[in-house]
Design a protein around this motif. Sequence first.
Motif, short mmCIF file in Angstrom:
data_model
loop_
_atom_site.label_atom_id
_atom_site.label_comp_id
_atom_site.label_asym_id
_atom_site.label_seq_id
_atom_site.Cartn_x
_atom_site.Cartn_y
_atom_site.Cartn_z
N THR A 21 0.86 -1.20 0.00
CA THR A 21 0.00 0.00 0.00
C THR A 21 0.89 1.24 0.00
O THR A 21 2.06 1.19 0.40
CB THR A 21 -0.92 0.04 1.23
OG1 THR A 21 -0.11 0.04 2.42
CG2 THR A 21 -1.86 -1.15 1.26
N LYS A 26 -0.69 9.44 -10.08
CA LYS A 26 -1.13 8.75 -11.29
C LYS A 26 -1.54 9.77 -12.34
O LYS A 26 -2.28 10.71 -12.08
CB LYS A 26 -2.29 7.83 -10.95
CG LYS A 26 -2.96 7.17 -12.13
CD LYS A 26 -4.13 6.31 -11.68
CE LYS A 26 -4.96 5.86 -12.87
NZ LYS A 26 -5.62 7.00 -13.54
N ARG A 37 -2.98 9.54 -5.51
CA ARG A 37 -3.96 8.53 -5.18
C ARG A 37 -3.36 7.53 -4.17
O ARG A 37 -2.16 7.36 -4.10
CB ARG A 37 -4.42 7.77 -6.44
CG ARG A 37 -5.05 8.65 -7.49
CD ARG A 37 -6.44 9.10 -7.06
NE ARG A 37 -7.12 9.85 -8.10
CZ ARG A 37 -7.43 11.14 -8.00
NH1 ARG A 37 -7.09 11.83 -6.91
NH2 ARG A 37 -8.08 11.76 -8.98
N TRP A 38 -4.29 6.89 -3.44
CA TRP A 38 -3.91 5.83 -2.51
C TRP A 38 -4.05 4.48 -3.21
O TRP A 38 -5.12 4.13 -3.68
CB TRP A 38 -4.78 5.88 -1.25
CG TRP A 38 -4.50 4.76 -0.29
CD1 TRP A 38 -5.26 3.65 -0.04
CD2 TRP A 38 -3.38 4.65 0.59
NE1 TRP A 38 -4.70 2.87 0.92
CE2 TRP A 38 -3.52 3.45 1.33
CE3 TRP A 38 -2.25 5.46 0.84
CZ2 TRP A 38 -2.62 3.04 2.30
CZ3 TRP A 38 -1.35 5.04 1.79
CH2 TRP A 38 -1.51 3.84 2.51
N PHE A 39 -2.94 3.74 -3.28
CA PHE A 39 -2.92 2.48 -4.02
C PHE A 39 -2.85 1.30 -3.05
O PHE A 39 -2.14 1.35 -2.04
CB PHE A 39 -1.73 2.43 -4.98
CG PHE A 39 -1.94 3.25 -6.23
CD1 PHE A 39 -2.35 2.65 -7.41
CD2 PHE A 39 -1.74 4.63 -6.22
CE1 PHE A 39 -2.55 3.38 -8.56
CE2 PHE A 39 -1.93 5.37 -7.35
CZ PHE A 39 -2.34 4.75 -8.53
N TYR A 48 -6.88 1.63 -6.76
CA TYR A 48 -6.51 3.00 -6.36
C TYR A 48 -7.76 3.75 -5.91
O TYR A 48 -8.84 3.62 -6.48
CB TYR A 48 -5.77 3.75 -7.47
CG TYR A 48 -6.42 3.78 -8.82
CD1 TYR A 48 -7.21 4.87 -9.21
CD2 TYR A 48 -6.23 2.74 -9.72
CE1 TYR A 48 -7.78 4.91 -10.46
CE2 TYR A 48 -6.80 2.77 -10.97
CZ TYR A 48 -7.58 3.86 -11.34
OH TYR A 48 -8.16 3.90 -12.59
#
Length: 255
Positions: A21, A26, A37-39, A48
């Motif tokens: 994480t 992006k 973004r949070w992946f 994401y």
Amino acid sequence: MKLNERSVAHYATCDSPPDKTGFLCKKGERNTAYHRRWFVLKGNMLFYFEERDSREPIGVIVLEGCTVELCESAEEFAFAIKFDCAKARVYKMAADNQAAMESWVKALSRASFDYMRLVVKELERQLEEIQEAAGGGSIRAAVGGLQGRDKSFTDEVQQISECSRDNKVAWNKPPVALVNGFTEAASSCVTWEGCADAAAIDSVADRGRAPPVPPRRRGASLESPVSPGTVCFSKLHDWYGQEVEELRLQWLQSQ
């Protein structure tokens, strides 16, 4: 590929532990600017989210049939996910630093089932080599053990023969099998050969008499009556051989 949106969203947010994480920038498909973004990487699926605390993902990338490589971009520490299909979209992302970029590239490159299949095949090959090496070693050890037992058996038989010759007697039949170091059901009958007093034997033979045979011993115990606990055949043979020798000398002196 058709995916059930609810099932995919549930998998993205369920309690199953993710493989990796973190935040990445992006590049958008229509808006070509980079968005943070949070992946979340789970298996071969890269989700994401708009924010770290978002309930549902805004997109997912299935990491099959793709390559992950560095790319030229306005953003530093950028890399791209490229698919084999010519019309497939190229996903460009950027990490916060060099270490994060290398970590993400490594994790994404190893996320596909194709990579896992290669790893499994390699591990199976290594396991087969180890099993073959271990099997060959056990076989060689077993063969060596058999050869050692055969040699000890041969040495024991040879020692018995030498003891017989030293006592001027020879057994009517050779020992069949060794059990606990001595012959099983071996006969106690002996015949004379190689006697030093050949003249005395000849004179007795002329009178038609033969040397006396030692009495048979029935129900022989597995232990020596002289030394209880003795299980070595050669020691038992020496003890009985001495008795035979004494009987032989007494008979010669009585003639």
